[in-house]
Scaffold this motif. Structure first.
Motif, PDB file in Angstrom:
ATOM      1  N   VAL A  91       0.819  -1.150  -0.037  1.00 36.02           N
ATOM      2  CA  VAL A  91       0.139   0.068  -0.063  1.00 36.02           C
ATOM      3  C   VAL A  91       0.944   1.109  -0.117  1.00 36.02           C
ATOM      4  O   VAL A  91       1.727   1.379   0.784  1.00 36.02           O
ATOM      5  N   ALA A  92       0.856   2.052  -0.936  1.00 30.50           N
ATOM      6  CA  ALA A  92       1.632   3.524  -1.080  1.00 30.50           C
ATOM      7  C   ALA A  92       0.780   4.575  -1.592  1.00 30.50           C
ATOM      8  O   ALA A  92      -0.264   4.388  -2.449  1.00 30.50           O
ATOM      9  N   PHE A  93       0.813   5.581  -0.731  1.00 33.62           N
ATOM     10  CA  PHE A  93       0.222   6.786  -1.172  1.00 33.62           C
ATOM     11  C   PHE A  93       1.285   7.823  -1.292  1.00 33.62           C
ATOM     12  O   PHE A  93       2.056   8.171  -0.567  1.00 33.62           O
ATOM     13  N   GLY A  94       0.917   8.616  -2.293  1.00 29.62           N
ATOM     14  CA  GLY A  94       1.472   9.926  -2.229  1.00 29.62           C
ATOM     15  C   GLY A  94       0.511  11.058  -1.591  1.00 29.62           C
ATOM     16  O   GLY A  94      -0.690  10.964  -1.831  1.00 29.62           O
ATOM     17  N   VAL A  95       1.178  11.894  -0.937  1.00 31.14           N
ATOM     18  CA  VAL A  95       0.453  12.746  -0.201  1.00 31.14           C
ATOM     19  C   VAL A  95       0.771  14.263  -0.452  1.00 31.14           C
ATOM     20  O   VAL A  95       1.693  14.663  -0.515  1.00 31.14           O
ATOM     21  N   LYS A  96      -0.231  15.117  -0.751  1.00 29.20           N
ATOM     22  CA  LYS A  96      -0.154  16.374  -1.092  1.00 29.20           C
ATOM     23  C   LYS A  96      -1.183  17.339  -0.506  1.00 29.20           C
ATOM     24  O   LYS A  96      -2.549  17.237  -0.833  1.00 29.20           O
ATOM     25  N   LYS A  97      -0.919  18.150   0.144  1.00 29.11           N
ATOM     26  CA  LYS A  97      -2.063  19.188   1.191  1.00 29.11           C
ATOM     27  C   LYS A  97      -2.899  18.321   1.768  1.00 29.11           C
ATOM     28  O   LYS A  97      -3.811  18.706   1.649  1.00 29.11           O
ATOM     29  N   GLY A  98      -2.439  17.454   2.430  1.00 26.31           N
ATOM     30  CA  GLY A  98      -3.402  16.624   3.148  1.00 26.31           C
ATOM     31  C   GLY A  98      -4.319  15.502   2.301  1.00 26.31           C
ATOM     32  O   GLY A  98      -5.083  14.675   2.929  1.00 26.31           O
ATOM     33  N   LEU A  99      -4.123  15.437   1.197  1.00 26.98           N
ATOM     34  CA  LEU A  99      -4.845  14.382   0.299  1.00 26.98           C
ATOM     35  C   LEU A  99      -3.848  13.205   0.037  1.00 26.98           C
ATOM     36  O   LEU A  99      -2.878  13.629  -0.735  1.00 26.98           O
ATOM     37  N   MET A 100      -4.258  11.980   0.455  1.00 30.81           N
ATOM     38  CA  MET A 100      -3.556  10.764  -0.002  1.00 30.81           C
ATOM     39  C   MET A 100      -3.832  10.194  -1.170  1.00 30.81           C
ATOM     40  O   MET A 100      -5.162   9.869  -1.229  1.00 30.81           O
ATOM     41  N   THR A 101      -3.251  10.147  -2.252  1.00 26.69           N
ATOM     42  CA  THR A 101      -3.768   9.230  -3.429  1.00 26.69           C
ATOM     43  C   THR A 101      -2.820   8.163  -3.828  1.00 26.69           C
ATOM     44  O   THR A 101      -1.686   8.144  -3.535  1.00 26.69           O
ATOM     45  N   SER A 102      -3.377   7.076  -4.168  1.00 29.34           N
ATOM     46  CA  SER A 102      -2.910   5.516  -4.012  1.00 29.34           C
ATOM     47  C   SER A 102      -1.897   5.617  -5.349  1.00 29.34           C
ATOM     48  O   SER A 102      -2.068   6.116  -6.115  1.00 29.34           O
ATOM     49  N   ARG A 103      -0.587   4.941  -4.975  1.00 29.56           N
ATOM     50  CA  ARG A 103       0.128   4.576  -5.886  1.00 29.56           C
ATOM     51  C   ARG A 103       0.068   3.159  -6.045  1.00 29.56           C
ATOM     52  O   ARG A 103       0.239   2.743  -7.316  1.00 29.56           O
ATOM     53  N   ALA A 104      -0.215   2.636  -4.915  1.00 29.40           N
ATOM     54  CA  ALA A 104      -0.306   1.135  -5.051  1.00 29.40           C
ATOM     55  C   ALA A 104      -1.192   0.598  -3.856  1.00 29.40           C
ATOM     56  O   ALA A 104      -1.095   1.012  -3.015  1.00 29.40           O
ATOM     57  N   ILE A 105      -2.068  -0.257  -3.973  1.00 24.34           N
ATOM     58  CA  ILE A 105      -2.876  -1.017  -3.254  1.00 24.34           C
ATOM     59  C   ILE A 105      -3.032  -2.435  -3.807  1.00 24.34           C
ATOM     60  O   ILE A 105      -3.892  -2.662  -4.704  1.00 24.34           O
ATOM     61  N   VAL A 106      -1.838  -3.424  -3.435  1.00 22.85           N
ATOM     62  CA  VAL A 106      -2.153  -4.632  -3.868  1.00 22.85           C
ATOM     63  C   VAL A 106      -2.019  -5.857  -2.929  1.00 22.85           C
ATOM     64  O   VAL A 106      -1.061  -5.583  -2.005  1.00 22.85           O
ATOM     65  N   LEU A 107      -2.764  -6.655  -2.852  1.00 24.75           N
ATOM     66  CA  LEU A 107      -2.636  -7.757  -2.063  1.00 24.75           C
ATOM     67  C   LEU A 107      -2.844  -9.077  -2.758  1.00 24.75           C
ATOM     68  O   LEU A 107      -3.794  -9.587  -3.501  1.00 24.75           O
ATOM     69  N   ASP A 108      -1.719 -10.022  -2.777  1.00 27.87           N
ATOM     70  CA  ASP A 108      -1.650 -11.052  -3.390  1.00 27.87           C
ATOM     71  C   ASP A 108      -1.523 -12.434  -2.748  1.00 27.87           C
ATOM     72  O   ASP A 108      -0.555 -12.486  -1.713  1.00 27.87           O
ATOM     73  N   THR A 109      -2.591 -13.382  -2.584  1.00 29.90           N
ATOM     74  CA  THR A 109      -2.484 -14.698  -2.105  1.00 29.90           C
ATOM     75  C   THR A 109      -2.409 -15.829  -3.020  1.00 29.90           C
ATOM     76  O   THR A 109      -2.944 -15.327  -4.365  1.00 29.90           O
ATOM     77  N   THR A 110      -2.378 -16.979  -2.689  1.00 32.05           N
ATOM     78  CA  THR A 110      -2.497 -18.082  -3.708  1.00 32.05           C
ATOM     79  C   THR A 110      -3.816 -18.340  -3.930  1.00 32.05           C
ATOM     80  O   THR A 110      -4.434 -19.090  -4.902  1.00 32.05           O
ATOM     81  N   ASP A 111      -4.989 -17.628  -3.367  1.00 36.06           N
ATOM     82  CA  ASP A 111      -6.307 -17.779  -3.522  1.00 36.06           C
ATOM     83  C   ASP A 111      -6.972 -16.665  -4.373  1.00 36.06           C
ATOM     84  O   ASP A 111      -7.776 -16.723  -5.323  1.00 36.06           O
ATOM     85  N   THR A 112      -6.439 -15.158  -4.145  1.00 32.95           N
ATOM     86  CA  THR A 112      -7.004 -14.032  -4.506  1.00 32.95           C
ATOM     87  C   THR A 112      -6.059 -13.149  -4.713  1.00 32.95           C
ATOM     88  O   THR A 112      -5.137 -12.857  -3.975  1.00 32.95           O
ATOM     89  N   GLU A 113      -6.042 -12.148  -5.757  1.00 31.74           N
ATOM     90  CA  GLU A 113      -5.594 -11.085  -5.924  1.00 31.74           C
ATOM     91  C   GLU A 113      -6.223  -9.887  -5.898  1.00 31.74           C
ATOM     92  O   GLU A 113      -7.418  -9.933  -6.485  1.00 31.74           O
ATOM     93  N   ILE A 114      -6.099  -8.992  -5.019  1.00 30.95           N
ATOM     94  CA  ILE A 114      -6.813  -7.588  -4.819  1.00 30.95           C
ATOM     95  C   ILE A 114      -5.912  -6.345  -5.187  1.00 30.95           C
ATOM     96  O   ILE A 114      -4.802  -6.323  -4.993  1.00 30.95           O
ATOM     97  N   HIS A 115      -6.599  -5.767  -5.969  1.00 32.16           N
ATOM     98  CA  HIS A 115      -5.952  -4.552  -6.796  1.00 32.16           C
ATOM     99  C   HIS A 115      -6.848  -3.313  -6.192  1.00 32.16           C
ATOM    100  O   HIS A 115      -8.205  -3.277  -6.393  1.00 32.16           O
ATOM    101  N   GLY A 116      -6.270  -2.288  -5.865  1.00 30.48           N
ATOM    102  CA  GLY A 116      -6.988  -0.828  -5.141  1.00 30.48           C
ATOM    103  C   GLY A 116      -6.493   0.275  -5.696  1.00 30.48           C
ATOM    104  O   GLY A 116      -5.420   0.398  -6.215  1.00 30.48           O
TER     105      GLY A 116
END
Length: 658
Positions: free
Chosen positions: A529-554
């Motif tokens: 999970v990675a966010f760039g932050v500018k003037k209090g607004l966090m914008t995602s650069r990466a939201i990834v969770l990977d398991t042998t069962d499911t991959e989640i991208h956000g």
């Protein structure tokens, strides 16, 4: 020979005449009826001082190395601008005067004894003082220099409006003539009792205690005198007992103390020492003065439900006073840190149950006090208890304060089986204050971070990350609401509850299976999970969770200024299942009341298709819920590397390698 003999005879005669004259002068001085010049002396001194001076009954003078003056009835008026009519009014007075300083206009009195005195001291904001014996009462060099003072029954009034002081003191010898002198065995060592009341620093003030019969005011007095005090200013109470070498300046103190109050930061108003806001406290220890440095050692006590031990030293001599020391707690109750960061004792949820309430502390921090002194203090807590948001277990920090810049460096916290290390910096020289945070997160246990989620207790993944934020503000909410920088959190291989993944994917078949046969864990390949932050607004650069069962991208945003969430998580199961209505998961709402649920539009489309096919054939409706498992294994090495970089772009699932 006759001529020499005659000259020698003349010399002896001359010397004898001089000696006789000196003897006569000495006899005149010793036996001079000084009381006869009392009235002329009253008029002369009054003219010189510009105020009334009167010896009302009798005057005697004894000449020696010092001149000893004895008076029966003494009245020295205050200047016309003063509230009290008398500087000193006593039934009797005796004092020694050094002769040579008188020749240059200085009044040095090594010893002063007053009987039943009434003393009126007043200090004005423009520098005028009633005890300056000159027409210009702002000349501090004209104040009399007193070595020691001995008083019998009497009273003293001290008024200083600029200091918020208006104090009345009554004192009495230990014979109990005024009715409040304590009758115990220590009265011989502490014969003078006193009571005081009024205001100090515009706070209600009261005090009582005992002291030695002779008070020392000279800085070089060799014999300290004993003293006891029980004082209360506002809600702050002090008990102290020990010895003092001199009252002006206050030097050579060696005492034990018991200090208690509702908030340590109130000591700034009373004595000028900048301390953090705290819950009610009680501290004991030893207080000593080494030169001009005050040293508090063997400190033991409590702040709220936390214990505090250690030592501090305060040096008031630099242009900015300096506080140094080492403090530690065996157990720190996290709730006791609330006042430091602007959080009240009552939680926001209890005060305001609405979903729009603010979660981040909004109380204004008085950062202007950071410019009042310098500090170098280390603090450590062996154990931290009652932390709701984050499982802290220990911590330590070096607190550096220099010319209005506060730095916690190094800052080290034990969290969830791992560590958070870094520094926090606040610059109070600009308005609003500027803050900078650099934190390095290592090996936090996911199962300890989410202990309330039963299905994640067996999670074995370790979380690491980095926080780099800069902002401005005079509260935690303002600082974070204006912050810019980067936040990244990473985790490598571990295990995570499969039922959580199935809920996120709305896989009905898998959920039913796990509810019947029990939950199980699946291997977690990686998460980022990675966010760039500018003037209090966090914008995602990466939201990834990977398991042998499911991959989640956000993807999405988090507003630290508005305290709102707008995130989308897109699960992609890697196995085939029936009864799946997979759709994106939306996380929205406020920090106080977040919401999570499926994307209703996408879900409605799949439900509508299933219903339409059901009219044709029920088996076709079931086929519409079959998940064919398009998810692929993400390239975890690339995910972690890219997410760790500022501005890095994490590959999308479609670009991931198996």
């Amino acid at each position: 020979m006759n001529k020499l003999s005659f000259s020698s005879h003349k010399l002896r005669w001359a010397l004898g005449s001089v000696a006789a004259l000196l003897v006569v002068m000495l006899l005149v001085i010793v036996f001079f009826p000084w009381n006869l010049v009392r009235e002329p002396l009253n008029r002369y001194v009054s003219a010189q001082l510009g105020r009334r001076f009167e010896i009302t009954e009798r005057l005697d003078v004894q000449v020696g190395r010092t001149v000893t003056v004895r008076m029966q009835g003494l009245e020295v008026a205050n200047p016309e601008w003063a509230t009290d009519p008398y500087l000193v009014k006593a039934s009797a007075a005796e004092f020694d005067v050094e002769f040579l300083p008188l020749l240059v206009g200085r009044l040095v009195m090594p010893r002063v004894v007053l009987t039943k005195p009434r003393i009126g001291l007043q200090k004005e904001a423009d520098g005028r003082m009633t005890w300056v014996l000159a027409r210009d009462t702002s000349r501090t060099d004209m104040a009399p220099q007193i070595g020691s003072l001995q008083v019998d029954d009497g009273s003293l009034v001290y008024r200083a409006e600029a200091e918020g002081a208006n104090i009345v003191v009554q004192f009495s010898l230990a014979d109990g003539s005024t009715g409040f002198a304590p009758a115990d065995a220590s009265a011989a060592q502490l014969p003078l009792s006193y009571k005081a009341s009024g205001t100090w620093k515009k706070e209600v003030f009261s005090a009582y205690g005992r002291t030695g019969g002779v008070l020392q005011f000279g800085a070089d007095e060799p014999q300290p005198f004993p003293a006891e005090i029980n004082a209360m200013v506002g809600k702050t109470r002090l008990k102290a007992a020990g010895t003092v070498a001199s009252l002006k300046p206050l030097t050579g103190m060696d005492a034990t103390f018991d200090l208690q109050g509702r908030n340590l930061d109130e000591l700034y108003k009373l004595v000028g020492v900048v301390l953090p806001a705290t819950p009610p406290y009680r501290l004991r220890g030893k207080l000593a003065q080494q030169g001009r440095v005050w040293a508090a050692s063997e400190i033991r006590g409590t702040l709220g439900d936390s214990d505090l031990n250690g030592e501090l030293a305060f040096d008031p001599t630099p242009s900015l006073p300096l506080l140094t020391g080492k403090l530690n707690s065996r157990v720190l109750d996290f709730a006791d840190l609330g006042p430091v960061i602007g959080v009240g004792t009552q939680t926001a949820a209890a005060r305001d149950p609405s979903p729009t309430r603010k979660v981040l502390p909004t109380a204004t921090l008085d950062v202007t006090r950071l410019k009042a002194m310098n500090a170098d203090v280390t603090y450590s807590a062996a154990a931290i208890r009652h932390v709701k948001a984050l499982p802290l277990d220990k911590g330590r920090a070096r607190i550096l304060l220099k010319e209005g810049v506060l730095t916690l460096d190094p800052l080290a916290l034990g969290v969830a089986g791992g560590t958070i290390n870094g520094r926090v910096k606040i610059d109070a020289n600009v308005v609003p204050a500027v803050f900078s945070t650099r934190l390095d997160v290592r090996a936090l246990q996911l199962g300890q971070i989410l202990p309330a989620v039963e299905t994640s207790r067996s999670s074995l993944g370790k979380i690491s990350g980095q926080v780099a934020l800069d902002g401005r503000g005079n509260s935690v909410a303002q600082m974070l609401g204006s912050a810019s920088g980067d936040v990244s959190v990473l985790t490598g291989r571990g295990q995570i509850s499969n039922i959580l993944l199935e809920y996120m994917g709305l896989d009905g078949g898998e959920i039913i299976k796990f509810l019947v046969s029990g939950d199980r864990n699946v291997n977690l390949r990686c998460a980022a999970v990675a966010f760039g932050v500018k003037k209090g607004l966090m914008t995602s650069r990466a939201i990834v969770l990977d398991t042998t069962d499911t991959e989640i991208h956000g993807e999405g945003q988090i507003s630290l200024a508005d305290e709102t969430l707008d995130l989308v998580l897109k699960p992609q199961p890697k196995d085939q299942s029936i009864l799946s209505l997979r759709s994106p998961l939306l996380i929205r709402g406020t920090f106080a009341a977040p919401t999570a649920g499926p994307d209703k539009a996408a879900l409605a489309g799949r439900v509508g298709l299933a219903v339409a096919l059901g009219f044709i054939n029920p088996l076709l409706a079931l086929a519409a819920t079959v998940e064919t498992g398009p998810g692929q294994d993400a390239d975890c090495q690339q995910v972690l590397a890219q997410a760790a970089k500022k501005g890095g772009v994490v590959p999308s699932p479609s670009a991931a390698k198996p």
